[in-house]
Design an enzyme around this catalytic site. Structure first.
Site, PDB file in Angstrom:
ATOM      1  N   ASP A 488      41.583  44.257 -61.252  1.00 58.89           N
ATOM      2  CA  ASP A 488      40.765  45.476 -61.261  1.00 58.89           C
ATOM      3  C   ASP A 488      39.426  45.279 -61.950  1.00 58.89           C
ATOM      4  OD1 ASP A 488      41.967  45.585 -63.770  1.00 58.89           O
ATOM      5  OD2 ASP A 488      43.291  47.237 -63.206  1.00 58.89           O
TER       6      ASP A 488
HETATM    7  C1  BGC Z   1      40.838  45.057 -68.205  1.00 57.78           C
HETATM    8  C2  BGC Z   1      41.925  45.016 -67.180  1.00 57.78           C
HETATM    9  C3  BGC Z   1      42.567  46.372 -67.120  1.00 57.78           C
HETATM   10  C4  BGC Z   1      41.513  47.418 -66.830  1.00 57.78           C
HETATM   11  C5  BGC Z   1      42.051  48.821 -66.684  1.00 57.78           C
HETATM   12  C6  BGC Z   1      39.860  46.163 -67.898  1.00 57.78           C
HETATM   13  O1  BGC Z   1      38.906  46.243 -68.876  1.00 57.78           O
HETATM   14  O2  BGC Z   1      40.187  43.816 -68.284  1.00 57.78           O
HETATM   15  O3  BGC Z   1      42.836  44.004 -67.475  1.00 57.78           O
HETATM   16  O4  BGC Z   1      43.547  46.403 -66.161  1.00 57.78           O
HETATM   17  O5  BGC Z   1      40.508  47.393 -67.794  1.00 57.78           O
HETATM   18  O6  BGC Z   1      42.069  49.576 -67.819  1.00 57.78           O
HETATM   19  C1  NOJ Z   2      45.845  44.855 -66.223  1.00 61.08           C
HETATM   20  C2  NOJ Z   2      46.273  45.999 -65.373  1.00 61.08           C
HETATM   21  O1  NOJ Z   2      47.272  46.743 -66.009  1.00 61.08           O
HETATM   22  C3  NOJ Z   2      46.757  45.540 -64.032  1.00 61.08           C
HETATM   23  O2  NOJ Z   2      46.993  46.643 -63.221  1.00 61.08           O
HETATM   24  C4  NOJ Z   2      45.755  44.597 -63.400  1.00 61.08           C
HETATM   25  O3  NOJ Z   2      46.315  44.152 -62.213  1.00 61.08           O
HETATM   26  C5  NOJ Z   2      45.424  43.461 -64.312  1.00 61.08           C
HETATM   27  N1  NOJ Z   2      44.935  43.985 -65.537  1.00 61.08           N
HETATM   28  C6  NOJ Z   2      44.432  42.467 -63.711  1.00 61.08           C
HETATM   29  O4  NOJ Z   2      43.140  42.941 -63.735  1.00 61.08           O
END
Ligand code: BGC
Ligand code: NOJ
Length: 813
Positions: A488
């Site tokens: 994401d």
């Molecule tokens: C993080 C992700 C996380 C996303 C959603 C980002 O800043 O790097 O790992 O899933 O925020 O909160």
């Molecule tokens: C953490 C999030 O909880 C998950 O939904 C996502 O896939 C990973 N980060 C990778 O960005």
């Protein structure tokens, strides 16, 4: 499993299924989780942390300060004043040097032993099964030759229910706090006079010699938790809080003769009442439910009984699958800690840990679906309910809310949807559930959509999910990425130059054509599962139509998604390839290699092997496989958050452990057992005992991220506990390395183990049967599957036929 590798901070006690921490000064707080049924607590190795009912944002019972100095402030504290020497059984917050300290984190409980000046304090903390309460048993023993006169103070600080407003709306909060004290019961009733039908209480089973409920009186305005003024004075002030910050503290003036012990039981509980039954007199809360709840544990004996129940509960959970391989650490992980972490990720999703504040992110749609793949064998009924709850947050067009709140089960409007990988995870979750249980009735279960209260079958939800992806294709016939896919932080439509915008929710190019190869692989993989579901329920036309979509997708991937040696990652909004050797940075990404290979794309024409060889060459390092290479050295507006992180961290070339098992599975599918096992081991903290000072997080659970090779300190982990790594590592190890894999008609056996393993065994309870499985490697005479001594064609134990106890043997040549 007897190997007890001692390190500077502790060791595994496999016999008791505990990790024993021998120093309060671990590199980070090392925590444990309490509770299975809706009431939960987080507890560090010095008794820090907090508890909540169902929802860490909306229903938080005790206060905790994230990002505080000192670290880990707030918890269940007991203060002992032994002749002017003040200390805590768990070492903090006083930090008084103890003569002995130990913390035993076990399954659903933590036990602390502290000794100072020949006084021993043993504190056991747990949440009993089906109980909305944390309970504590404190045992004090005077090991000296003289009588001791001891001041003992309990202490917790109330959170004013909503953890978010509790930390920001001070103009209101400082006036609303209310308590009620009745004997040994201290009630927290903030907002109870208005709309709340719940209160909390802190009670104990021994008559008190005083109490406090006002924080400033207890602590002192400019003191810290390490030196509360009431404790130094060794006398409670009997303060009653009116607003400000309510707390609860019991005071005892104890006399312990030489050799004498005393046990006191405490309960920090939560009660909900009907509106009619809230009060017992004007402004006096109805205490009955609290007193009834406490009656379950109000003696040391009852307390111990609850601990025993919890222990048998866990034994039963773990007994569903127990393995014995030549690798002790593998066994320890699979048999105890990985399964335990799977339960926690299932319960918490990504909501509350020492790195997730419990207010930002509720239950993730993709996260929760993936969490079920490590947990369905332990609690199938809970998984079934979770899958239906998730289904109810889906919209009619097949898209989904990215997160929902556990208390309301409603989609979180702040974050919204449009993460285009979300829908397809539903098929993984449901297929996995049916394979474990054989319960096809889940497909008929009626569930409304979030935007249409007319309930339709759960199968219709899966169909909507499949079609959502099938019909949202870009110019290359590949799935549109939307806001982002699994990664994401790969925000191909964000285009943000404004630091006040959130990468997660900003989308400046709404009609863009950015496409994802990760979703393409995911669509092929779970699409094939969808086809099997359709065929089973006799929807053959639907199955054939789905097949056509999948075949087209495979062609599109082969034609436009192949970079020559590996799979591309994506096309951006301008149609430029991402994850190509032509790019200066981010030439190769892990996710599309993992998902395309798991989908079986390129298995026959060498592409799969070439892709995984490229992963090894470019992405693998000692601590795991990094997410992409080279790391992004500058912010790229076309890519978004991924390029906002410094190189080597998080999604910018960190080892984002969650995706490593995808490669491990891919390697197993290629039959490369040594590589599969090696990738499995690299990110598993149980193998890292000698590196704890660098690794920093708990050695018994996976962390979300380990710093990659471009980071200042490669191998330094962060964000422990709540990560999809837990479920995926377990799934990869059991289903692909050991190859004990549930399928629709039964349990299949398809091991991929190294030549150096002569054999392994698995005890598996499956759909009411019990299989004792032994797998023999390097076998020269026999081959294949034998059940109760009989050779069987194929490699599946048919669950309809083998319903009881069976001895299963499998021979690999
Ligand atoms: C993080 C992700 C996380 C996303 C959603 C980002 O800043 O790097 O790992 O899933 O925020 O909160
Ligand atoms: C953490 C999030 O909880 C998950 O939904 C996502 O896939 C990973 N980060 C990778 O960005």
């Amino acid at each position: 499993m007897t190997q007890n590798t001692e390190t500077s901070f502790g060791y595994f006690d496999d016999e008791n299924k505990e990790f024993v921490i021998t120093s309060p000064h671990t590199p980070l707080p090392w925590i444990n989780y309490l509770g299975n049924d809706g009431f939960y607590g987080l507890i560090s190795n010095t008794a820090g942390g907090y508890c909540f009912y169902k929802d860490a944002k909306f229903r938080r019972l005790t206060r905790y300060r994230y990002n505080n100095v000192p670290m880990d402030s707030g918890g269940r504290y007991f203060y002992i004043n032994d002749n002017g020497v003040v200390w805590n059984p768990a070492g903090r917050p006083c930090n008084t040097e103890l003569d002995f300290y130990q913390c035993r984190h076990g399954l659903g409980y933590s036990r602390f032993i502290g000794r100072k000046n020949e006084l021993e304090a043993e504190l056991t903390v747990t949440i009993p099964l089906e109980m909305n309460a944390e309970v504590y048993k404190l045992k004090l023993t005077n090991n000296s030759e003289q009588t001791k006169q001891i001041g003992l103070f309990s202490f917790i600080e109330w959170c004013l229910w909503n953890a978010q407003t509790d930390g920001e709306n001070f103009q209101r909060n400082l006036s609303t706090g209310e308590v009620e004290v009745d004997g040994n019961f201290i009630f927290h009733k903030t907002e109870y006079r208005e709309r709340r039908n719940h209160y909390a209480f802190f009670a104990c089973n021994k008559d008190i010699d005083g109490f406090d409920t006002d924080r400033e009186t207890f602590v002192g305005m400019y003191n810290g938790f390490n030196n509360p003024q009431v404790v130094s004075a060794n006398k409670a002030a009997n303060s009653v809080a009116h607003g400000w910050s309510p707390i609860a503290s019991h005071y005892f003036n104890l006399q312990l003769a030489a050799g004498q012990s005393e046990e006191i039981v405490f309960m920090l509980g939560y009660c909900e009442l009907s509106r009619e039954n809230k009060w017992q007199a004007l402004n006096q809360i109805n205490q009955t439910p609290a007193r009834e709840l406490f009656a379950h544990v109000d003696t040391a004996k009852k307390f111990d009984h609850q601990c025993k129940r919890l222990r048998s509960y866990w034994q039963e959970c773990l007994d569903v699958c127990q393995v014995n391989t030549p690798d002790d650490r593998f066994n320890r992980s699979i048999n105890i800690w990985n399964q335990y972490q799977n339960m926690v990720t299932f319960n918490m999703s990504r909501s509350a840990s020492y790195y997730e504040s419990g207010i930002g992110r509720g239950m993730g749609f993709r996260d929760s679906h993936q969490d079920t793949i490590g947990f369905t064998h332990i609690a199938p009924a809970a998984v079934r309910q979770r899958l239906l709850d998730l289904s109810a947050t889906q919209k009619q067009d097949g898209s989904a809310y990215h997160q929902y709140q556990p208390l309301t089960k409603k989609g979180n409007a702040d974050i919204g949807g449009n993460f285009n990988d979300d829908p397809m995870w539903m098929i993984l979750g449901t297929a996995n559930y049916i394979k474990e249980t054989g319960d096809w009735s889940i497909l008929d279960e009626k569930v409304p959509f979030d935007d249409n209260s007319q309930a339709v079958s759960h199968f219709e939800h899966l169909r909507a999910a499949f079609n959502h992806t099938a019909n949202k294709l870009g110019p290359h016939g590949l799935p549109l990425i939307g806001r982002a896919d699994w990664n994401d932080c790969l925000n191909l439509n964000c285009y943000s130059n404004d630091p006040n915008e959130s990468f997660q929710t900003t989308e400046h190019r709404k009609d863009s054509v950015a496409e994802s190869l990760m979703i393409a692989g995911q669509f092929v993989l779970y699409g094939q599962e969808y086809v099997r579901l359709c065929q089973h329920i006799g929807m053959f036309e639907e199955a054939n139509a789905a097949k056509t979509h999948i075949e087209k997708m495979i062609t599109a991937v082969e034609q436009y998604g192949w970079d020559g040696q590996w799979f591309l990652r994506a096309y951006d909004a301008d149609g430029k390839a991402i994850g190509s050797h032509k790019n200066a940075e981010g030439k190769i990404f892990i996710e599309s290699q993992g998902f395309c290979v798991m989908a079986g794309i390129g298995l026959e024409n060498g592409k799969a092997q070439s892709a995984l060889d490229a992963v090894e060459e470019h992405l693998a390092c000692d601590f795991g496989i990094v997410l992409q290479q080279p790391a992004f050295s500058r912010y790229d507006i076309a890519l978004g958050e991924i390029s906002s992180y410094p190189p080597g961290y998080k999604e910018n070339a960190g080892i984002f452990c969650h995706n490593n098992p995808w490669i491990c599975i891919g390697e197993a599918m290629l039959g490369r057992a040594d590589k599969a096992l090696s990738y499995y081991q690299r990110i598993n903290p149980i193998y890292l005992q000698d590196l704890q000072q660098t690794h920093k997080t708990e050695p018994y659970v996976y962390s979300q991220m380990v710093a990659g090779k471009d980071a200042a300190i490669p191998g330094e982990a962060k964000n422990s506990w709540l990560t999809g790594t837990a479920a995926w590592s377990y799934y990869a190890a059991v289903q692909y390395i050991l190859g004990i894999r549930p399928d629709y008609q039964g349990l299949s056996i398809t091991p991929c183990i190294p030549k150096s393993w002569p054999s392994f065994t698995v005890q598996r309870k499956f759909r009411g049967a019990h299989y004792q499985i032994s797998v023999h490697n390097n076998s020269s005479d026999k081959q294949g599957l034998y059940i109760d001594g009989q050779a069987i064609a194929g490699n599946t134990i048919d669950s309809a036929k083998y319903t009881e106890n069976h001895v299963v043997e499998f021979y690999i040549g």
